[in-house]
Design an enzyme around this catalytic site. Structure first.
Site, PDB file in Angstrom:
ATOM      1  N   HIS A 135       0.791  -1.239   0.000  1.00  0.00           N
ATOM      2  CA  HIS A 135       0.000   0.000   0.000  1.00  0.00           C
ATOM      3  C   HIS A 135       0.816   1.279   0.000  1.00  0.00           C
ATOM      4  O   HIS A 135       0.256   2.362  -0.063  1.00  0.00           O
ATOM      5  CB  HIS A 135      -0.931   0.021   1.219  1.00  0.00           C
ATOM      6  CG  HIS A 135      -0.205   0.275   2.496  1.00  0.00           C
ATOM      7  ND1 HIS A 135       0.492  -0.696   3.147  1.00  0.00           N
ATOM      8  CD2 HIS A 135      -0.038   1.410   3.220  1.00  0.00           C
ATOM      9  CE1 HIS A 135       1.048  -0.186   4.236  1.00  0.00           C
ATOM     10  NE2 HIS A 135       0.750   1.096   4.293  1.00  0.00           N
TER      11      HIS A 135
HETATM   12  C1  UD1 Z   1      -1.933   5.167   6.190  1.00  0.00           C
HETATM   13  C2  UD1 Z   1      -0.631   5.598   6.883  1.00  0.00           C
HETATM   14  C3  UD1 Z   1       0.418   4.524   6.718  1.00  0.00           C
HETATM   15  C4  UD1 Z   1      -0.101   3.169   7.158  1.00  0.00           C
HETATM   16  C5  UD1 Z   1      -1.399   2.870   6.414  1.00  0.00           C
HETATM   17  C6  UD1 Z   1      -2.015   1.542   6.775  1.00  0.00           C
HETATM   18  C7  UD1 Z   1      -0.087   7.992   6.888  1.00  0.00           C
HETATM   19  C8  UD1 Z   1       0.802   9.009   6.312  1.00  0.00           C
HETATM   20  N1  UD1 Z   1      -0.089   6.806   6.280  1.00  0.00           N
HETATM   21  O1  UD1 Z   1      -1.693   5.077   4.801  1.00  0.00           O
HETATM   22  O2  UD1 Z   1       1.561   4.860   7.502  1.00  0.00           O
HETATM   23  O3  UD1 Z   1       0.883   2.188   6.891  1.00  0.00           O
HETATM   24  O4  UD1 Z   1      -2.329   3.917   6.713  1.00  0.00           O
HETATM   25  O5  UD1 Z   1      -3.157   1.323   6.003  1.00  0.00           O
HETATM   26  O6  UD1 Z   1      -0.780   8.271   7.852  1.00  0.00           O
HETATM   27  N2  UD1 Z   1      -9.230   4.559   2.160  1.00  0.00           N
HETATM   28  C9  UD1 Z   1     -10.473   3.997   2.079  1.00  0.00           C
HETATM   29  N3  UD1 Z   1     -11.033   3.509   3.223  1.00  0.00           N
HETATM   30  C10 UD1 Z   1     -10.395   3.555   4.424  1.00  0.00           C
HETATM   31  C11 UD1 Z   1      -9.112   4.113   4.480  1.00  0.00           C
HETATM   32  C12 UD1 Z   1      -8.531   4.614   3.341  1.00  0.00           C
HETATM   33  O7  UD1 Z   1     -11.065   3.934   1.025  1.00  0.00           O
HETATM   34  O8  UD1 Z   1     -10.963   3.120   5.432  1.00  0.00           O
HETATM   35  C13 UD1 Z   1      -8.610   5.145   0.967  1.00  0.00           C
HETATM   36  C14 UD1 Z   1      -8.449   6.647   1.164  1.00  0.00           C
HETATM   37  O9  UD1 Z   1      -9.596   7.361   0.846  1.00  0.00           O
HETATM   38  C15 UD1 Z   1      -7.293   6.941   0.243  1.00  0.00           C
HETATM   39  C16 UD1 Z   1      -6.454   5.687   0.366  1.00  0.00           C
HETATM   40  O10 UD1 Z   1      -7.290   4.640   0.813  1.00  0.00           O
HETATM   41  O11 UD1 Z   1      -7.731   7.080  -1.081  1.00  0.00           O
HETATM   42  C17 UD1 Z   1      -5.270   5.880   1.265  1.00  0.00           C
HETATM   43  O12 UD1 Z   1      -5.679   6.113   2.605  1.00  0.00           O
HETATM   44  P1  UD1 Z   1      -4.817   7.045   3.599  1.00  0.00           P
HETATM   45  O13 UD1 Z   1      -5.423   6.968   4.943  1.00  0.00           O
HETATM   46  O14 UD1 Z   1      -4.584   8.391   3.017  1.00  0.00           O
HETATM   47  O15 UD1 Z   1      -3.384   6.402   3.634  1.00  0.00           O
HETATM   48  P2  UD1 Z   1      -2.883   4.914   3.745  1.00  0.00           P
HETATM   49  O16 UD1 Z   1      -2.254   4.598   2.442  1.00  0.00           O
HETATM   50  O17 UD1 Z   1      -3.910   3.978   4.281  1.00  0.00           O
END
Ligand code: UD1
Length: 363
Positions: free
Chosen positions: A206
């Site tokens: 991810h």
């Molecule tokens: C975040 C953390 C990372 C951790 C990871 C575990 C930061 C900088 N990054 O990254 O350190 O390893 O979590 O997962 O804080 N999304 C959904 N549903 C959710 C959560 C996320 O659809 O419940 C989507 C978001 O809308 C976005 C993408 O997934 O498009 C990334 O989510 P985001 O929380 O920004 O970062 P992670 O990559 O999950």
């Protein structure tokens, strides 16, 4: 009673917060208040972890949702600042390195409130990683630093972070793992997928650096397809990765391979049940490098750096360039690894934290 704000935001925070919440709740002198910023909001990225780890519905929810990192920082600082004004906790406790870790630490310090950082001293020395910036910001302003192993104590000292409240307390995630092991062992995830022990690999991916760039993501897909010639590959797909795989049509390639099983993100119990029965794990996660070391499952980390070097020196984890997966896999499949025995990764970290807090508050 001392009021402790326990901050959670994203999936990897839950298994760090849970042992602390339970220990504080039973301590008789600490009152945990669970604050969820809502960075992760899907039921299978958040609620299921709260439930499985025995956590209550959060006392406060900010519901910030997704968005750019600076959007998340700004929203969380604004909302947490207001909460600090209203509740003035005795301590703000942040874990790990997600955006809320740095945001809440900053907001609390601007209100002159003490901050504790669980998982202090981790460094990848790669400032292009958002997590590295979050770690540096948080450690530089926290009042209490809890490090998992001697390496992090040394790295903190090099940054002049020393003193009576910089302590090696062990690995809090291992507390969650130790407590949940009976449920994990009793779980039927592998069985329900007809996966025999040692017959499959688990993949997770991810990191923005790996999945946001199409060329890089294509190389990951090729590596997984190559692995699937040797053994089954079980891949619970993070929402960010699914979005990118869909947008680039790479999802088709994976879906067409009968040896690759794509899943939705799994709960903690189900996921660790897969990991503990896997022949190996291929990941770009942080915490999974530690969980596999504790369980003695070989881990290939598809990254250039790690903030968890102890897992590499133990030999359970290796950093692998995307182009090198084919080269290293045969060695991994024939290797015998044993569960790592690391001092203070013993399931008793939360207890040591309570003792330290008694001292910190002069109780
Ligand atoms: C975040 C953390 C990372 C951790 C990871 C575990 C930061 C900088 N990054 O990254 O350190 O390893 O979590 O997962 O804080 N999304 C959904 N549903 C959710 C959560 C996320 O659809 O419940 C989507 C978001 O809308 C976005 C993408 O997934 O498009 C990334 O989510 P985001 O929380 O920004 O970062 P992670 O990559 O999950």
């Amino acid at each position: 009673m001392k009021i402790i704000h326990l901050i959670t935001a994203a999936r990897p925070n839950m298994m760090k917060i849970a042992p602390l919440w339970h220990a504080f709740n039973q301590s008789g002198f600490l009152k945990p208040v669970l604050v969820h910023t809502g960075q992760h909001y899907d039921a299978n990225m958040s609620d299921i972890f709260l439930q499985q780890l025995g956590l209550p519905v959060p006392d406060v929810q900010f519901n910030v949702g997704g968005g750019s990192h600076n959007f998340q920082h700004a929203k969380v600082i604004e909302k947490y600042d207001a909460l600090c004004e209203e509740q003035s906790p005795d301590l703000t406790l942040v874990v790990g390195d997600v955006n809320a870790t740095a945001s809440c630490a900053l907001a609390a310090k601007k209100r002159l409130l003490p901050v504790a950082h669980m998982e202090a001293g981790l460094r990848s020395f790669d400032r292009t990683m958002p997590e590295e910036i979050n770690r540096l910001v948080t450690d530089s302003i926290a009042d209490i630093h809890w490090a998992p192993s001697p390496i992090e104590m040394e790295l903190l000292a090099r940054e002049n972070i020393r003193g009576p409240h910089v302590r090696m307390v062990g690995n809090i995630m291992i507390d969650a793992l130790v407590k949940m092991l009976p449920a994990i062992e009793a779980d039927a995830t592998c069985q329900s997928m007809s996966l025999a022990k040692g017959s499959f690999a688990v993949a997770t991916m991810h990191r923005p650096v790996n999945v946001d760039d199409e060329t890089q993501l294509g190389k990951i897909v090729d590596a997984l397809l190559w692995m699937a010639k040797e053994l089954k590959v079980v891949f619970p797909v993070h929402p960010r990765t699914r979005q990118k795989l869909q947008a680039t049509k790479l999802l088709d390639k994976l879906e067409k391979n009968s040896n690759i099983h794509l899943l939705e993100p799994l709960g903690y119990v189900q996921f660790i049940n897969l990991v503990m029965n896997a022949r190996c794990v291929v990941t770009d996660s942080g915490g999974i490098q530690e969980e596999t070391s504790y369980l003695g499952v070989p881990c290939l980390t598809l990254r250039e750096s790690t903030e968890r070097p102890v897992t590499v020196s133990l030999g359970t984890n290796q950093l692998v360039k995307l182009d090198d997966v084919q080269k290293v896999l045969p060695g991994v499949l024939s290797a015998q690894t044993k569960p790592a025995n690391i001092p203070l990764w013993d399931g008793k970290t939360a207890g040591r934290v309570c003792e330290h807090l008694k001292e910190f508050f002069g109780l």
